[in-house]
Design a protein around this motif. Structure first.
Motif, mmCIF file in Angstrom:
data_model
loop_
_atom_site.group_PDB
_atom_site.id
_atom_site.type_symbol
_atom_site.label_atom_id
_atom_site.label_comp_id
_atom_site.label_asym_id
_atom_site.label_seq_id
_atom_site.Cartn_x
_atom_site.Cartn_y
_atom_site.Cartn_z
ATOM 1 N N CYS A 241 -3.406 11.139 -4.716
ATOM 2 C CA CYS A 241 -4.494 10.218 -5.054
ATOM 3 C C CYS A 241 -4.432 9.010 -4.122
ATOM 4 N N ALA A 242 -5.557 8.344 -3.966
ATOM 5 C CA ALA A 242 -5.590 7.175 -3.090
ATOM 6 C C ALA A 242 -5.579 5.912 -3.925
ATOM 7 N N GLU A 243 -4.756 4.969 -3.517
ATOM 8 C CA GLU A 243 -4.678 3.707 -4.242
ATOM 9 C C GLU A 243 -5.884 2.842 -3.935
ATOM 10 N N GLU A 244 -6.240 1.984 -4.885
ATOM 11 C CA GLU A 244 -7.366 1.089 -4.661
ATOM 12 C C GLU A 244 -7.011 0.067 -3.587
ATOM 13 N N ASP A 245 -8.034 -0.471 -2.938
ATOM 14 C CA ASP A 245 -7.814 -1.502 -1.924
ATOM 15 C C ASP A 245 -7.295 -2.764 -2.571
ATOM 16 N N CYS B 6 0.476 10.340 -0.983
ATOM 17 C CA CYS B 6 0.318 10.921 -2.314
ATOM 18 C C CYS B 6 -1.002 11.680 -2.399
ATOM 19 N N ASP C 93 0.856 -1.180 0.000
ATOM 20 C CA ASP C 93 0.000 0.000 0.000
ATOM 21 C C ASP C 93 0.894 1.233 0.000
ATOM 22 N N LEU C 94 1.050 1.829 -1.177
ATOM 23 C CA LEU C 94 2.026 2.906 -1.310
ATOM 24 C C LEU C 94 1.388 4.287 -1.308
ATOM 25 N N ASP C 95 0.080 4.355 -1.104
ATOM 26 C CA ASP C 95 -0.579 5.634 -1.375
ATOM 27 C C ASP C 95 -0.559 6.596 -0.205
ATOM 28 N N CYS C 96 0.075 6.223 0.896
ATOM 29 C CA CYS C 96 -0.169 6.908 2.158
ATOM 30 C C CYS C 96 -0.046 8.429 2.084
#
Lengths: 51, 470
Positions: free
Chosen positions: A47-51, A45, A40-43
């Protein structure tokens, strides 16, 4: 090489000697506690990464 | 609008018409690296008999190597790392998607105003260079904030979503810190079993004395936009004083140093443009020398980049990532601390982001939007539930494929690299081509850079493991 073996100091030297193992991010993360090896790399950024 | 179906009608020949599958290549010494474009699960470093076995399997045919059953230690290791499909045990290769939603993310516009006027800003109808006396006029009200909090917590409880992440944004969110503090206080008190975390995206011109207590009290992570290094940053990011432009680099750098000295490590967001691409390497070296991670995103304008822009950005990013593979500190995480766009080599993705599924933007008046780039109206936390908005997004043509990306059938889905890039930022592609079911305007950049990025990641991993085993 099992996860448990990678954790030990002895396995570190084994790993450097062995010529036939696979190293991935989780291997490195277990050896270096500063790194997460997470998927889970979106912390932080925009935009939010998908689950 | 007529949308070309084939990639070659938009951006030349497809990058990789090859069958999507496992690639393996030499690195250094007796090391190889492998990556599975069909089922991304991270870059793998190989050597010895396992490397030789994979090379033999890959040479036998394109795509993903297949065997009937695992009979050797090498095959078992390759299967475990998803580099080999075993017909007798397909679950090893394809773990499937997790249908249990674990988290929901909100981009919360606490203010629709900014003290900057960045030329590429994609926030719809943003009031730029606002008069500080008018901050309240452009800010979210306490009543709207309460409606958003109640709506979000009800949604999480009803859908059994354990984690909620609130990202304060704008405009410049730090222009209205009292509202952020009040939001966090109310939300935290009302959250119950829902685990709430907070973040903020700022231009970095805040008062450190005012912001630090809020960051500390609520564990709020902060991201700061930096678009270049020194003068190249100042050309895009500046305040207006009288008739004069005052670059923000000195102020932002000073604030970052203050945060670091006080135990707070910001994350940096770099929007790559033709104006600052040449300074990306200097920026990266500076950030990493301070232990700071960053994400680089190509600029998202409402037009396609020119061939010259594509060439320039491709040249600069290729040089940057090649260098990072060789020089980036091994104490840092390559993918997180030198991230590119929405790429994540660790997992197979359906879409670049979670827009309309586990992610929406909320405007300062409570409107629920598919993402921060969208100006759609129709749903508002004051009058609708989040479930109603998400259901609506599935039915509206412009957002239907964001909400259901598995329904995409365009030429993009045939590309070897699709499961990493998944077409890039869908809202950007919509804003340029009218649909997200065609390749990104940055397709040529993505397709050319991806193998370079993967090799750089492998180089960094090899240096990491060498340092750790020293």
């Amino acid at each position: 090489m099992s996860d448990e073996k990678v954790m030990s100091g002895r396995s570190l030297s084994e790993m450097s000697e062995k010529v036939d193992e696979v190293v991935d991010d989780s291997t490195i993360a277990r050896l270096n506690h500063h790194l997460t090896g997470h998927s889970d790399l979106d912390c932080d950024c925009d935009c939010a990464e998908e689950d | 609008m007529i949308v070309p179906k084939r990639i070659d009608k938009i951006c030349g020949v497809p990058f990789s018409p090859e069958t999507r599958g496992v690639r393996v290549a030499p690195l250094r010494g007796n090391h190889y690296y492998a990556f599975n474009y069909d089922q991304p699960s991270g870059v793998k470093l190989l050597r010895g008999s396992i490397a030789r076995r994979l090379l033999r399997l890959v040479a036998e045919g394109s795509g993903v190597p297949q065997i009937t059953a695992c009979r050797t230690r090498e095959d078992l290791a390759l299967a475990k790392h998803r580099l080999l499909f075993v017909k007798e045990d397909p679950s090893l290769y394809n773990p499937g998607f997790n249908s249990n939603q674990k988290s929901f993310h909100i981009w919360l516009h606490v203010i629709n105003g900014c003290n900057f006027r960045c030329f590429y800003c994609y926030i719809p109808h943003l009031q730029s260079h606002i008069d500080p006396a008018l901050i309240n006029k452009y800010s979210m009200s306490e009543e709207t904030a309460r409606a958003v909090i109640d709506g979000l917590l009800a949604f999480c409880r009803q859908n059994r979503i354990p984690r909620l992440h609130i990202k304060f944004a704008g405009g410049e969110p730090s222009l209205n810190l009292p509202l952020i503090e009040s939001f966090c206080k109310t939300m935290t008190a009302a959250a119950g079993d829902t685990q709430v975390s907070y973040g903020m995206i700022s231009n970095g011109t805040f008062s450190t004395e005012k912001i630090a207590p809020i960051l500390t009290a609520y564990g709020l992570r902060i991201s700061i936009s930096i678009d270049g290094f020194e003068t190249t940053h100042d050309r895009t990011r500046f305040l207006i004083s009288g008739n004069r432009r005052v670059g923000s680099w000195a102020k932002v750098r000073g604030n970052i140093h203050w945060l670091l000295a006080n135990g707070i490590r910001p994350y940096l967001l770099f929007t790559l443009t033709r104006n600052n691409a040449s300074s990306a390497e200097t920026f990266a070296s500076w950030a990493h020398s301070h232990g700071l991670g960053f994400r680089i995103s190509p600029i998202r304008l409402r037009r396609a980049p020119t061939e010259q822009e594509l060439d320039l950005l491709l040249r600069c990013t290729s040089s940057l990532y090649t260098r990072l593979g060789k020089e980036m500190p091994t104490s840092l995480d390559f993918e997180r601390d030198a991230r590119f766009a929405e790429w994540n080599l660790q997992k197979r993705k359906l879409a670049a982001c979670g827009s309309c599924r586990n992610y929406v933007a909320v405007s300062e008046i409570g409107e629920i939007r598919s993402c921060q780039m969208s100006d759609q109206q129709g749903y508002n936390f004051r009058t609708h539930t989040l479930d109603q908005a998400l259901q609506g997004f599935r039915q509206v043509p412009t957002t239907a494929l964001l909400a259901q990306p598995h329904l995409k059938t365009g030429a993009c889905t045939e590309c070897e690299y699709y499961r990493v890039c998944v077409g890039g930022c869908p809202q950007h592609t919509i804003s340029v081509h009218g649909t997200s079911d065609v390749p990104s305007p940055w397709c040529r950049l993505y397709g050319t850079l991806m193998p370079i990025y993967i090799k750089a990641k492998a180089e960094h991993m090899l240096r990491q493991i060498s340092a750790l085993c020293r």
